[in-house]
Design a protein around this motif. Structure first.
Motif, PDB file in Angstrom:
ATOM      1  N   PRO A   1       0.792  -1.236   0.000  1.00  0.00           N
ATOM      2  CA  PRO A   1       0.000   0.000   0.000  1.00  0.00           C
ATOM      3  C   PRO A   1       0.824   1.285   0.000  1.00  0.00           C
ATOM      4  N   TYR A   2       2.078   1.242   0.444  1.00  0.00           N
ATOM      5  CA  TYR A   2       2.877   2.463   0.530  1.00  0.00           C
ATOM      6  C   TYR A   2       4.015   2.490  -0.479  1.00  0.00           C
ATOM      7  N   ASP A   3       3.992   1.596  -1.463  1.00  0.00           N
ATOM      8  CA  ASP A   3       5.000   1.613  -2.514  1.00  0.00           C
ATOM      9  C   ASP A   3       4.886   2.900  -3.325  1.00  0.00           C
ATOM     10  N   GLY A   4       6.023   3.407  -3.767  1.00  0.00           N
ATOM     11  CA  GLY A   4       6.033   4.602  -4.605  1.00  0.00           C
ATOM     12  C   GLY A   4       7.163   5.532  -4.223  1.00  0.00           C
ATOM     13  N   LEU A   5       7.140   6.721  -4.801  1.00  0.00           N
ATOM     14  CA  LEU A   5       8.154   7.740  -4.539  1.00  0.00           C
ATOM     15  C   LEU A   5       7.649   8.674  -3.438  1.00  0.00           C
ATOM     16  N   TRP A   6       8.524   8.974  -2.483  1.00  0.00           N
ATOM     17  CA  TRP A   6       8.178   9.808  -1.336  1.00  0.00           C
ATOM     18  C   TRP A   6       9.182  10.936  -1.185  1.00  0.00           C
ATOM     19  N   ASN A   7       8.698  12.114  -0.818  1.00  0.00           N
ATOM     20  CA  ASN A   7       9.557  13.237  -0.432  1.00  0.00           C
ATOM     21  C   ASN A   7       9.580  13.265   1.086  1.00  0.00           C
ATOM     22  N   VAL A   8      10.778  13.213   1.668  1.00  0.00           N
ATOM     23  CA  VAL A   8      10.922  13.179   3.122  1.00  0.00           C
ATOM     24  C   VAL A   8      11.704  14.405   3.576  1.00  0.00           C
TER      25      VAL A   8
ATOM     26  N   THR B   1      12.351   5.883  -2.150  1.00  0.00           N
ATOM     27  CA  THR B   1      11.483   4.973  -2.893  1.00  0.00           C
ATOM     28  C   THR B   1      11.116   3.805  -1.996  1.00  0.00           C
ATOM     29  N   VAL B   2       9.846   3.432  -2.018  1.00  0.00           N
ATOM     30  CA  VAL B   2       9.383   2.237  -1.311  1.00  0.00           C
ATOM     31  C   VAL B   2       8.950   1.237  -2.368  1.00  0.00           C
ATOM     32  N   THR B   3       9.571   0.060  -2.348  1.00  0.00           N
ATOM     33  CA  THR B   3       9.256  -1.024  -3.279  1.00  0.00           C
ATOM     34  C   THR B   3       9.055  -2.299  -2.483  1.00  0.00           C
TER      35      THR B   3
ATOM     36  N   GLN C   1       4.664   6.668  11.313  1.00  0.00           N
ATOM     37  CA  GLN C   1       3.457   6.113  10.714  1.00  0.00           C
ATOM     38  C   GLN C   1       3.144   6.825   9.399  1.00  0.00           C
ATOM     39  N   LEU C   2       2.849   6.043   8.360  1.00  0.00           N
ATOM     40  CA  LEU C   2       2.315   6.580   7.118  1.00  0.00           C
ATOM     41  C   LEU C   2       0.826   6.270   7.084  1.00  0.00           C
ATOM     42  N   SER C   3       0.074   7.165   6.472  1.00  0.00           N
ATOM     43  CA  SER C   3      -1.360   6.960   6.290  1.00  0.00           C
ATOM     44  C   SER C   3      -1.752   7.627   4.988  1.00  0.00           C
ATOM     45  N   GLY C   4      -2.226   6.850   4.040  1.00  0.00           N
ATOM     46  CA  GLY C   4      -2.547   7.420   2.728  1.00  0.00           C
ATOM     47  C   GLY C   4      -1.297   7.917   2.043  1.00  0.00           C
ATOM     48  N   ASN C   5      -1.252   9.214   1.739  1.00  0.00           N
ATOM     49  CA  ASN C   5      -0.134   9.801   1.010  1.00  0.00           C
ATOM     50  C   ASN C   5       0.749  10.694   1.875  1.00  0.00           C
TER      51      ASN C   5
ATOM     52  N   SER D   1       5.637  12.901   2.222  1.00  0.00           N
ATOM     53  CA  SER D   1       4.471  12.959   1.345  1.00  0.00           C
ATOM     54  C   SER D   1       4.783  12.182   0.074  1.00  0.00           C
ATOM     55  N   ARG D   2       3.773  11.460  -0.396  1.00  0.00           N
ATOM     56  CA  ARG D   2       3.962  10.681  -1.620  1.00  0.00           C
ATOM     57  C   ARG D   2       3.866  11.605  -2.820  1.00  0.00           C
ATOM     58  N   ARG D   3       4.743  11.387  -3.778  1.00  0.00           N
ATOM     59  CA  ARG D   3       4.737  12.199  -5.014  1.00  0.00           C
ATOM     60  C   ARG D   3       3.591  11.815  -5.897  1.00  0.00           C
TER      61      ARG D   3
END
Length: 113
Positions: free
Chosen positions: A26-33, A51-53, A85-89, A111-113
């Protein structure tokens, strides 16, 4: 069993074995931290693309860790340890580490890109 049934059964069986390997977490993708220092002598603000893969975290920095299905974050970045904790984007949490042997700590936001 007819040839058509054998082929159909083979396709269904193959799809069942391939699907889990291609399943996205559910949290795979590119993230700005954004990493913010609140105490200590570490850099006051660092921004990283990560990146979360398959629930595993990677990036240009020395990063390792994971994101669980419920969004629980456990990551090591450049020798500092972060959880949250991540939730959504979006997500947030705390981190701690050291710079020149002096303890540092703070918050992070993502935040997810």
């Amino acid at each position: 069993m007819t040839a058509r049934r054998i082929i159909a059964f083979g396709i269904i069986a193959a799809a069942g074995t391939v699907a889990p390997a291609c399943a996205r977490q559910p949290y795979d993708g590119l993230w700005n931290v954004t990493i913010l220092t609140r105490a200590g002598n570490c850099e006051p603000l660092v921004q990283l693309p990560l990146t979360v893969t398959d629930g595993r975290v990677s990036g240009a920095a020395d990063v390792s860790g994971s994101i669980g299905r419920q969004g629980i974050v456990k990551v090591s970045i450049r020798g500092a340890y972060a959880n949250g904790q991540l939730s959504g984007n979006a997500g947030s949490g705390r981190w701690n580490g050291a710079s020149s042997g002096i303890a540092c700590s703070g918050r992070w936001e993502a935040s997810r890109r």
